[in-house]
Design a protein around this motif. Structure first.
Motif, PDB file in Angstrom:
ATOM      1  N   UNK A  32     -10.827   3.552  -1.465  1.00 13.82           N
ATOM      2  CA  UNK A  32      -9.199   4.524  -1.023  1.00 13.82           C
ATOM      3  C   UNK A  32      -8.588   3.964  -3.181  1.00 13.82           C
ATOM      4  N   UNK A  33      -8.678   4.429  -3.774  1.00 14.56           N
ATOM      5  CA  UNK A  33      -7.602   4.420  -4.442  1.00 14.56           C
ATOM      6  C   UNK A  33      -6.350   3.444  -4.440  1.00 14.56           C
ATOM      7  N   UNK A  34      -7.394   2.057  -5.322  1.00 10.39           N
ATOM      8  CA  UNK A  34      -6.035   1.282  -5.029  1.00 10.39           C
ATOM      9  C   UNK A  34      -5.041   1.253  -6.070  1.00 10.39           C
ATOM     10  N   UNK A  35      -5.233   1.616  -7.237  1.00 10.40           N
ATOM     11  CA  UNK A  35      -4.970   1.435  -8.781  1.00 10.40           C
ATOM     12  C   UNK A  35      -5.302   2.865  -9.427  1.00 10.40           C
ATOM     13  N   UNK A  36      -4.460   3.303 -10.390  1.00 11.92           N
ATOM     14  CA  UNK A  36      -4.793   4.549 -11.696  1.00 11.92           C
ATOM     15  C   UNK A  36      -4.222   3.550 -12.798  1.00 11.92           C
ATOM     16  N   UNK A  37      -4.999   3.617 -13.434  1.00 12.25           N
ATOM     17  CA  UNK A  37      -4.652   3.444 -15.003  1.00 12.25           C
ATOM     18  C   UNK A  37      -4.939   5.099 -15.792  1.00 12.25           C
ATOM     19  N   UNK A  38      -3.189   5.063 -16.349  1.00 12.83           N
ATOM     20  CA  UNK A  38      -3.074   6.375 -16.654  1.00 12.83           C
ATOM     21  C   UNK A  38      -1.954   6.770 -18.281  1.00 12.83           C
TER      22      UNK A  38
END
Lengths: 433, 433
Positions: B38-44
């Motif tokens: 699962x994608x737990x965090x996105x940095x953008x």
């Protein structure tokens, strides 16, 4: 670290190829695997003149290899169904990892074998069972793991493709080409497995399971051979913009999976339509990646051995997993990188295409060719177009030469009075060997 | 088993593609990996309208992802050299596994990054850094591990290949095609990286290290662009039996390794010469396997995401190594095989080529086409040759139809008085989607 010991069962074409590749590339392979891999025992009814087993323990009892406590990995290369099944299950029960090239075995008895492997905590690897040296199992099972695979289609029997290629290229008939393929050793004395699509169906069964996550179900594959294809069909297909290839196709539909081997018309501009002779290729269509294609030799001693030995390296790399990096970042172990230098551009050797603009004057070509001759550069072809202009392009194709030598010759030619401007040079590669 | 948590840094083209593929194929991927991912965090720095991050922790501080104790795997998709280097090293020092698509980073800072990974006992995977969705790193590093690689040659920049294809196909000039490629978004506003071969040299540097076991040495690569190629060169090359492709070539010689990117004439019958448009392909020549070729999309959101996510699955499979079988035998975990049935032959849908022998008599074609019409089979093309014989071959190409329907139509046609013998049928596949 102590070496990993493998036992090879079967010393026919693939067995001898595997033996020879493991020996010849021993250093390179251990730099990749992180451990030495040695052939500790061979099980074979007879020696093979293509490989030198002196100093190796050769037994005529293949089951002795499967139960030998010294052996870590058993390589099954005897072929066929029943004895191979028994051999592989014996090896598994004895805690050996197994590598096999046997598509019939995997397609028919794979479900049973994998269950036994799971239970006994050993690896069973079978990259060589489909499309020889092409790492197609690895590509589908690992490289495309992000995708919903939509379909795959492959030329996965070299004999069949050789026959279809000859029929089209040379206008020959099926029976005639088959007889030649048998004489050349491509086709078995009993060609049924190849030309009726059974061999291809074995391989397709394996690929379909990997692509769609279904158990192996060889008995449900539909097969149709190429013996009914006539010259007329080949020509009409061409006229319609198609080529006939003997394909294994598997497609996912909402209702189920298609699993079929049959002659197929495909658009002739596709790369797959241009896979000729005994070569194999597999196209895979995935929802994220789109279409990919994998091409190479689908049979033969060393191409198949390439896949067998890659599986052995895979097993060894997993066995020696000490930190997270199962496979070294740069393919070779960090401590085994080489100091082979990257060559400066001047030392690179290629052939050249040269476009020279010359004044249309007698003797200009003689001046150019003399400079090449003096530099030891051989000319492959010259194109000089008739023209009414004062200036003519002279196109020269040379043989391979070091860049340094070419730089020098070009400087000399550019300094001739008859030459206008700079010479255009583009490198030429045959990409053959 | 608890899910593996990934953090995505960078939400541009590849970032959004990766996000979407992980989400869309979540089930399929977890059946392969053995664990949910699962994608737990996105940095953008900003959201991307192409993906729906609602419910996801999105931070503008990418370093917060690299140090987040919840995250197992950091996916670096910001591109560029310096910040990416710092981000990846921070993730490694924080014990994260790293997946990256950044060829510039690996080609230039790879040696340093791999050393840090080794020291911190984490994996760094970079399949997406070369040739987009084609699993070429896996093929060379694992699939061909048995071989001494002799050379490799690849079309590894889609923009360059698009330009060369248009120049040849449509007789257009370099500048003209480049302007279009920029308008289409294939080429950057500053096209130097693509057309001068720098991007290709980054990728070639990586491939050469994998093939020959040498450290990454981007600074020694020789690069030459395609901006000097004229229509004349394209035509003369064709006349000589060649095509011009912008290739990255690396070859092992006794003195060292050639590492070079330049326009190259190659024989036009090679598969590599027939790789068109923005597609990529790499040819690899090994001493055991001979020549193999790998073809697919070299760029784009989802093709690149395919490789990124495959790397994530690789990391997860290695992490969850409990018994010998890192990769499940049939690609999917044994407990996650599907009961999707294999379809019976009658339910298979294809197009058909039919060769019908008819008596030359008025109305025969009308009889045949009526049967097709009544069966709901659409006709794509008909060839009927003029002949003096009494018997004429009628060739019909149909659109896709279930085999069951075709069987029925064929039986009806064969029973017509005007039809002689059995109808030959060969299946037709476009292999497009």
């Amino acid at each position: 670290m102590k070496p990993v010991k493998v036992g090879i069962c079967g010393l026919g074409t693939v067995g001898s190829g595997t033996f020879n590749v493991l020996k010849r590339n021993e250093d390179e392979i251990s730099r990749r695997a992180g451990q030495r891999i040695i052939v500790a025992q061979v099980g074979a009814r007879r020696e093979n003149p293509n490989c030198d087993t002196s100093g190796i323990d050769v037994t005529s009892d293949i089951f002795a290899v499967a139960t030998n406590p010294e052996i870590d990995i058993v390589i099954e290369l005897i072929g066929g169904y029943d004895v191979a099944r028994k051999l592989v299950l014996t090896a598994i029960e004895n805690g050996k990892h197994v590598v096999t090239a046997n598509k019939a075995l995997i397609a028919v008895h794979g479900n049973e074998i994998f269950e036994a492997a799971q239970k006994n905590n050993v690896m069973v690897a079978f990259e060589a069972s489909v499309a020889g040296g092409i790492p197609i199992i690895k590509a589908i099972r690992e490289g495309l793991a992000a995708n919903q695979i939509n379909w795959l289609a492959g030329i996965i029997n070299g004999t069949g493709n050789f026959i279809m290629t000859e029929m089209r290229d040379k206008g020959r008939d099926f029976a005639d080409v088959l007889a030649e393929a048998q004489a050349l050793g491509y086709a078995e004395a009993d060609p049924t497995f190849d030309v009726e699509g059974i061999d291809a169906a074995h391989k397709l069964t394996i690929l379909a399971s990997l692509a769609f996550g279904i158990p192996l179900q060889f008995e449900k594959a539909y097969t149709e051979g190429i013996s009914q294809i006539t010259q007329d069909d080949v020509k009409f297909a061409e006229e319609l913009g198609y080529r006939i290839k003997h394909l294994g196709i598997s497609r996912r539909t909402p209702d189920g999976v298609e699993l079929r081997v049959h002659p197929t018309l495909i658009p002739k501009q596709l790369l797959l339509a241009n896979v000729e002779g005994v070569m194999n290729a597999v196209m895979v269509d995935g929802d994220a990646v789109g279409q990919t294609l994998y091409y190479g030799a689908g049979a033969g001693a060393e191409p198949t051995a390439s896949a067998v030995v890659a599986d052995v390296v895979d097993v060894v790399r997993t066995l020696s997993l000490e930190n997270g990096n199962r496979v070294p970042h740069l393919a070779f172990q960090p401590s085994a990188l080489s100091d082979l230098p990257v060559l400066p551009a001047e030392e690179i050797e290629t052939a050249y295409y040269l476009r020279i603009h010359a004044i249309e004057r007698p003797g200009v070509l003689a001046h150019i060719t003399k400079i090449f001759g003096d530099s030891g550069i051989n000319i492959e072809a010259i194109i000089q177009k008739e023209t009414t202009a004062e200036q003519v392009p002279v196109i020269i194709l040379t043989q391979r030469v070091k860049e340094r030598v070419m730089n020098d010759a070009i400087a000399q030619i550019e300094s001739l009075d008859d030459i206008l401007g700079k010479i255009t040079r583009i490198r030429v590669e045959q990409l053959k060997d």
